[in-house]
Design a protein around this motif. Sequence first.
Motif, mmCIF file in Angstrom:
data_model
loop_
_atom_site.group_PDB
_atom_site.id
_atom_site.type_symbol
_atom_site.label_atom_id
_atom_site.label_comp_id
_atom_site.label_asym_id
_atom_site.label_seq_id
_atom_site.Cartn_x
_atom_site.Cartn_y
_atom_site.Cartn_z
ATOM 1 N N ILE A 293 0.915 6.113 -6.189
ATOM 2 C CA ILE A 293 0.810 5.139 -5.273
ATOM 3 C C ILE A 293 1.964 5.252 -4.038
ATOM 4 O O ILE A 293 3.192 5.545 -4.446
ATOM 5 C CB ILE A 293 0.776 3.777 -5.723
ATOM 6 N N ASP A 294 1.543 5.256 -2.992
ATOM 7 C CA ASP A 294 2.507 5.277 -1.751
ATOM 8 C C ASP A 294 2.241 4.130 -0.911
ATOM 9 O O ASP A 294 1.039 3.800 -0.415
ATOM 10 C CB ASP A 294 2.155 6.565 -0.886
ATOM 11 N N ALA A 295 3.188 3.167 -0.846
ATOM 12 C CA ALA A 295 2.968 1.944 0.011
ATOM 13 C C ALA A 295 3.966 1.960 1.258
ATOM 14 O O ALA A 295 5.222 2.219 1.204
ATOM 15 C CB ALA A 295 3.044 0.700 -0.940
ATOM 16 N N THR A 296 3.609 1.498 2.460
ATOM 17 C CA THR A 296 4.526 1.260 3.581
ATOM 18 C C THR A 296 3.975 -0.150 4.114
ATOM 19 O O THR A 296 2.821 -0.281 4.474
ATOM 20 C CB THR A 296 4.289 2.605 4.457
ATOM 21 N N LEU A 297 5.046 -0.821 4.624
ATOM 22 C CA LEU A 297 5.024 -2.047 5.481
ATOM 23 C C LEU A 297 5.678 -1.755 6.916
ATOM 24 O O LEU A 297 6.659 -1.418 7.136
ATOM 25 C CB LEU A 297 5.619 -3.345 4.855
ATOM 26 N N GLU A 298 4.593 -1.565 7.914
ATOM 27 C CA GLU A 298 4.833 -1.240 9.263
ATOM 28 C C GLU A 298 4.254 -2.134 10.079
ATOM 29 O O GLU A 298 2.864 -2.260 10.069
ATOM 30 C CB GLU A 298 4.440 0.198 9.437
ATOM 31 N N ASP A 299 4.895 -2.805 11.169
ATOM 32 C CA ASP A 299 4.373 -3.602 12.120
ATOM 33 C C ASP A 299 3.218 -4.752 11.605
ATOM 34 O O ASP A 299 2.216 -5.073 12.222
ATOM 35 C CB ASP A 299 3.771 -2.991 13.101
ATOM 36 N N ILE B 263 -1.446 1.201 1.936
ATOM 37 C CA ILE B 263 -1.354 1.955 0.544
ATOM 38 C C ILE B 263 -2.438 2.986 0.464
ATOM 39 O O ILE B 263 -3.232 2.958 0.909
ATOM 40 C CB ILE B 263 -2.025 0.854 -0.555
ATOM 41 N N SER B 264 -1.799 4.096 0.034
ATOM 42 C CA SER B 264 -2.541 5.336 -0.304
ATOM 43 C C SER B 264 -2.511 5.836 -1.758
ATOM 44 O O SER B 264 -1.374 5.615 -2.395
ATOM 45 C CB SER B 264 -2.204 6.387 0.591
ATOM 46 N N ILE B 265 -3.607 5.999 -2.405
ATOM 47 C CA ILE B 265 -3.564 6.325 -3.705
ATOM 48 C C ILE B 265 -4.367 7.699 -4.135
ATOM 49 O O ILE B 265 -5.414 7.467 -3.839
ATOM 50 C CB ILE B 265 -3.969 5.257 -4.807
ATOM 51 N N ALA B 266 -3.734 8.661 -4.528
ATOM 52 C CA ALA B 266 -4.530 9.616 -4.752
ATOM 53 C C ALA B 266 -5.392 9.810 -5.719
ATOM 54 O O ALA B 266 -5.420 9.164 -6.730
ATOM 55 C CB ALA B 266 -3.536 10.791 -5.010
#
Length: 156
Positions: free
Chosen positions: A117-123, A128-131
């Motif tokens: 799980i990769d999560a980013t808060l932007e603008d 969230i991206s999960i392989a």
Amino acid sequence: MSTTLTNRWDSLFSNAMDAVTREFDRDFRSTGNGIRNEFRRYGGLAVWEDDGHIHIEMDLPGLHLDDLSLSMEKGQLWIRGERKLPQHDRKTWYDERYYGAFQRVVVLNDSVDPESIDATLEDGVLYISIAKKAEHQPRRIEVKAGKGSQKRLEQN
């Protein structure tokens, strides 16, 4: 007669849509305010997939990174947060913004790798991206020419 048939068709379609709306209201209501108020409390959610990942986006305008948490529990991705009330004195005339805690749950199947799980808060948008696990990703299968096909290729 056609007016009656049209009315019956409209009634049938309307009842089906009412049933769908009631189902959404039942599933998404957590405070008794209904789906429209729940989505106004926090941003909308989009979930989609490509060949290798499940992607989730959630609008969270005005939310600070410190006020957001993600956790994976028993195949469910929990998005929790709190938009805090501003600390300065003000006389509010009108305010539609929601302040307070919220949570959303995205149920995932066993095709995803929870460690990826990769999560980013932007603008004001949470990405969230999960392989997907390797066995659940599409793979290309080579197609070989049979003996008869090879002979035809050589003749041309």
